[in-house]
Each structure stands twice: as C-alpha cells, then as structure tokens.
Design a protein around this motif. Structure first.
Motif, mmCIF file in Angstrom:
data_model
loop_
_atom_site.group_PDB
_atom_site.id
_atom_site.type_symbol
_atom_site.label_atom_id
_atom_site.label_comp_id
_atom_site.label_asym_id
_atom_site.label_seq_id
_atom_site.Cartn_x
_atom_site.Cartn_y
_atom_site.Cartn_z
ATOM 1 N N LEU A 152 0.862 -1.187 0.000
ATOM 2 C CA LEU A 152 0.000 0.000 0.000
ATOM 3 C C LEU A 152 0.891 1.227 0.000
ATOM 4 C CD1 LEU A 152 -2.905 1.277 0.364
ATOM 5 C CD2 LEU A 152 -2.398 1.276 2.822
ATOM 6 N N ALA A 153 0.620 2.153 -0.906
ATOM 7 C CA ALA A 153 1.354 3.415 -0.966
ATOM 8 C C ALA A 153 0.475 4.538 -0.434
ATOM 9 C CB ALA A 153 1.790 3.725 -2.394
ATOM 10 N N SER A 154 1.092 5.454 0.319
ATOM 11 C CA SER A 154 0.375 6.624 0.827
ATOM 12 C C SER A 154 1.216 7.865 0.574
ATOM 13 C CB SER A 154 0.087 6.473 2.324
ATOM 14 O OG SER A 154 1.295 6.329 3.064
ATOM 15 N N SER A 155 0.549 8.999 0.467
ATOM 16 C CA SER A 155 1.260 10.260 0.255
ATOM 17 C C SER A 155 0.547 11.354 1.032
ATOM 18 C CB SER A 155 1.311 10.611 -1.234
ATOM 19 O OG SER A 155 -0.001 10.827 -1.749
ATOM 20 N N GLY A 156 1.294 12.401 1.394
ATOM 21 C CA GLY A 156 0.656 13.408 2.228
ATOM 22 C C GLY A 156 1.350 14.746 2.315
ATOM 23 N N ASN A 157 0.845 15.536 3.251
ATOM 24 C CA ASN A 157 1.347 16.889 3.444
ATOM 25 C C ASN A 157 2.772 16.933 3.987
ATOM 26 O OD1 ASN A 157 -1.129 17.780 2.584
ATOM 27 N ND2 ASN A 157 -1.706 18.805 4.477
ATOM 28 N N ASP A 158 3.270 15.810 4.497
ATOM 29 C CA ASP A 158 4.632 15.789 5.027
ATOM 30 C C ASP A 158 5.684 15.599 3.933
ATOM 31 O OD1 ASP A 158 4.281 13.143 4.393
ATOM 32 O OD2 ASP A 158 4.581 12.378 6.417
ATOM 33 N N ARG A 159 5.238 15.663 2.671
ATOM 34 C CA ARG A 159 6.122 15.641 1.496
ATOM 35 C C ARG A 159 6.719 14.266 1.216
ATOM 36 N NH1 ARG A 159 10.101 20.446 3.123
ATOM 37 N NH2 ARG A 159 10.073 19.179 5.024
ATOM 38 N N THR A 160 6.154 13.231 1.812
ATOM 39 C CA THR A 160 6.684 11.888 1.603
ATOM 40 C C THR A 160 5.677 10.979 0.911
ATOM 41 O OG1 THR A 160 5.907 10.922 3.699
ATOM 42 C CG2 THR A 160 8.028 12.095 3.740
ATOM 43 N N VAL A 161 6.215 9.934 0.295
ATOM 44 C CA VAL A 161 5.453 8.767 -0.142
ATOM 45 C C VAL A 161 5.922 7.618 0.735
ATOM 46 C CG1 VAL A 161 4.998 7.152 -2.025
ATOM 47 C CG2 VAL A 161 5.249 9.595 -2.510
ATOM 48 N N ARG A 162 4.978 6.894 1.314
ATOM 49 C CA ARG A 162 5.341 5.793 2.206
ATOM 50 C C ARG A 162 4.781 4.484 1.676
ATOM 51 N NH1 ARG A 162 6.314 8.149 8.123
ATOM 52 N NH2 ARG A 162 6.670 10.316 7.538
ATOM 53 N N LEU A 163 5.576 3.444 1.797
ATOM 54 C CA LEU A 163 5.179 2.107 1.365
ATOM 55 C C LEU A 163 4.961 1.242 2.594
ATOM 56 C CD1 LEU A 163 7.722 1.504 -1.551
ATOM 57 C CD2 LEU A 163 5.460 2.559 -1.644
ATOM 58 N N TRP A 164 3.827 0.548 2.602
ATOM 59 C CA TRP A 164 3.422 -0.253 3.754
ATOM 60 C C TRP A 164 3.175 -1.690 3.341
ATOM 61 C CZ3 TRP A 164 3.118 2.779 8.195
ATOM 62 C CH2 TRP A 164 3.002 4.157 7.997
ATOM 63 N N ASP A 165 3.435 -2.593 4.262
ATOM 64 C CA ASP A 165 3.021 -3.983 4.117
ATOM 65 C C ASP A 165 1.691 -4.118 4.855
ATOM 66 O OD1 ASP A 165 2.511 -6.709 4.487
ATOM 67 O OD2 ASP A 165 4.627 -7.216 4.600
ATOM 68 N N PRO A 166 0.565 -4.215 4.134
ATOM 69 C CA PRO A 166 -0.739 -4.217 4.813
ATOM 70 C C PRO A 166 -1.031 -5.498 5.582
ATOM 71 C CG PRO A 166 -1.037 -4.534 2.458
ATOM 72 C CD PRO A 166 0.425 -4.250 2.665
ATOM 73 N N LEU A 167 -0.333 -6.580 5.281
ATOM 74 C CA LEU A 167 -0.558 -7.839 5.993
ATOM 75 C C LEU A 167 0.190 -7.845 7.326
ATOM 76 C CD1 LEU A 167 -0.363 -10.378 3.033
ATOM 77 C CD2 LEU A 167 -2.393 -9.403 4.108
ATOM 78 N N ARG A 168 1.459 -7.433 7.287
ATOM 79 C CA ARG A 168 2.250 -7.390 8.519
ATOM 80 C C ARG A 168 2.073 -6.084 9.286
ATOM 81 N NH1 ARG A 168 5.387 -10.118 4.757
ATOM 82 N NH2 ARG A 168 6.075 -12.214 5.408
ATOM 83 N N ARG A 169 1.354 -5.157 8.678
ATOM 84 C CA ARG A 169 1.061 -3.864 9.314
ATOM 85 C C ARG A 169 2.347 -3.129 9.701
ATOM 86 N NH1 ARG A 169 -4.465 -4.288 11.001
ATOM 87 N NH2 ARG A 169 -5.404 -5.514 9.317
ATOM 88 N N ARG A 170 3.233 -2.968 8.722
ATOM 89 C CA ARG A 170 4.486 -2.284 9.025
ATOM 90 C C ARG A 170 4.900 -1.388 7.863
ATOM 91 N NH1 ARG A 170 9.101 -4.573 6.718
ATOM 92 N NH2 ARG A 170 8.732 -6.553 5.591
ATOM 93 N N LEU A 171 5.701 -0.373 8.207
ATOM 94 C CA LEU A 171 6.265 0.530 7.212
ATOM 95 C C LEU A 171 7.436 -0.157 6.525
ATOM 96 C CD1 LEU A 171 6.376 3.445 6.000
ATOM 97 C CD2 LEU A 171 7.965 3.994 7.852
#
Length: 244
Positions: A152-171
């Motif tokens: 899962l990819a997320s993006s936001g006001n903090d100027r970052t794109v973050r990649l997550w493992d949605p099964l293990r619930r970790r960054l």
C-alpha cells in the motif's frame, strides 16, 4: 460535459468493469452515472446517493465493481451497493476528515486516511476497522494498493510517499524528494513503479526495486546515510529505510 452537482466536484472514479462513473463533491452527494457500451456516460445520473452531511472528498470502487466507497469531512466512510445505489454500511473514522480511500484487489479490504495522518484498515464484509498501519506527519492525500494487494502506498502533506506492508502492518520504506505536499500516488499496472504528484509542480517516478536494495544494504553494511547512499546508489533520490 456532465452537470448536476450544486458545488465543486472533488472526486471521480470509473468502475473497473467500465459500466459506471461516480462523482462526489461539496454538495455532500455521490452521483452514479451509467456508462454506455461506447464509453460515454448518460447525461443524467442514474442515482444520487445522499447521506453524507459535509464535503465528499474521495471515491473508490471495489475490484468487482459492485461497491463504491466515499469518504467525507463528516468523518465517515459510506459503502454503497452498485447498482442500485443502496447504502451498504457507514464506517466512522473519528480521526478527522477522510481525504483518501483505496480498495484492495481482494474486494473486502479497504484503506482510508485523512487529516490525522493515520492509515486505517477496514474489513468491508464485517463493516469494521481491523487496525492501523501507522501515520504520516500530517494529512494523508493519496492511497493506492499495488495490483497484487501486497503493498500500500500513501502520500501526504509531510512531502513523503510511504510504502506499507498491509498484511504485517508495518512501514517498508519512506520515499523522499518532493519539496511540498504530495497530493496523489498510483501504481503502474505491473506494480514495479509508483508515480506521485506533488504541490511542488513535479510528478516523480519511483523504482520499487530500490527500497528492496536499500533494505538489503542495511542488513549487510548497516545504516545508509546520504553520503553512503550516493556512493552505493548514485543517481537515485535518497530514501531513508533504516536508521542512519
């Protein structure tokens, strides 16, 4: 041109089967437009979905095109059956306005986020939150699952794109380079590249092999700071994926 909303339109989404177009906006409604076999929507909506009490900011269809979800400033997510547009469930986010939603390819997992920066995971079948992944340092503006649903990819006001493992619930990785808020993010169909759009006027493409390489470097050589990054991976924007 399609008209009917009585205020600004904030979100549009086609169903994966191409039969429906959904739109939503400042008038607190979601509108479903039937799409013909030629690909053109009907001039009037087949259904106007009401229930939200504030701006509707985001939309997403399930992979089988039978459900559309809407996220609103009223702190709720609403699930609608398609067709005929009956409300299926109301999910309360509590953490502030909902700015981004994404369905996983499995059709029963949903991710949402918004002003509080927390990424929440939902079981659509049971209509309940199953947990959270973590959060950005500011509002989240974009969410996207990889085509295989394993990232899962997320993006936001903090100027970052973050990649997550949605099964293990970790960054998994934090991708840096944008100099202002990142409004949206999407995966390429093969899942190997992410594109992100920022308020800095740039679209950035991210090679997803890089976080894997950096994670391997962290295991082998330890912390990778900016100077070492330039020696080991020249030509790529610095990504902090382990303590430096």
């Amino acid at each position: 041109m399609l008209t009917g909303h009585t205020g600004a339109v904030f979100a549009v989404a086609f169903s994966p089967d191409g039969r429906w177009l959904a739109s939503a906006g400042a008038d607190s409604t979601v509108r479903l437009w039937r799409v013909s076999s030629t690909g053109r929507p009907a001039p009037t909506p087949a259904k106007v979905l009401t229930g939200h009490t504030d701006f509707v900011n985001c939309l997403a269809f399930s992979a089988d095109s039978t459900t559309v979800v809407s996220g609103s400033d009223d702190l709720t997510l609403r699930l609608w059956n398609v067709p005929p547009g009956r409300p299926a469930a109301v999910l309360t986010a509590r953490g502030g306005s909902v700015r981004a939603v994404a369905f996983a390819p499995d059709g029963h997992t949903l991710a949402s986020s918004g002003n509080d920066g927390v990424i929440r995971m939902w079981d659509v079948v049971r209509a309940r939150m199953t947990g959270s992944l973590g959060q950005h340092a500011g509002s989240v503006r974009g969410l996207a699952f990889s085509p295989d649903g394993r990232s899962l990819a997320s993006s936001g006001n903090d100027r970052t794109v973050r990649l997550w493992d949605p099964l293990r619930r970790r960054l998994v990785a934090t991708l840096t380079g944008h100099t202002r808020a990142v409004w949206s993010v999407t995966y390429a169909p093969d899942g190997r590249t992410i594109a992100s759009a920022g308020n800095d006027g740039t679209v950035r493409l991210w090679d997803l092999a890089i976080p894997d390489r950096v994670a391997a470097l962290c295991r082998v050589v330890g912390p990778v700071d900016r100077e070492r990054w330039q020696r080991l991976l020249p030509g790529y924007d610095y990504t902090r994926t382990c303590a430096a």
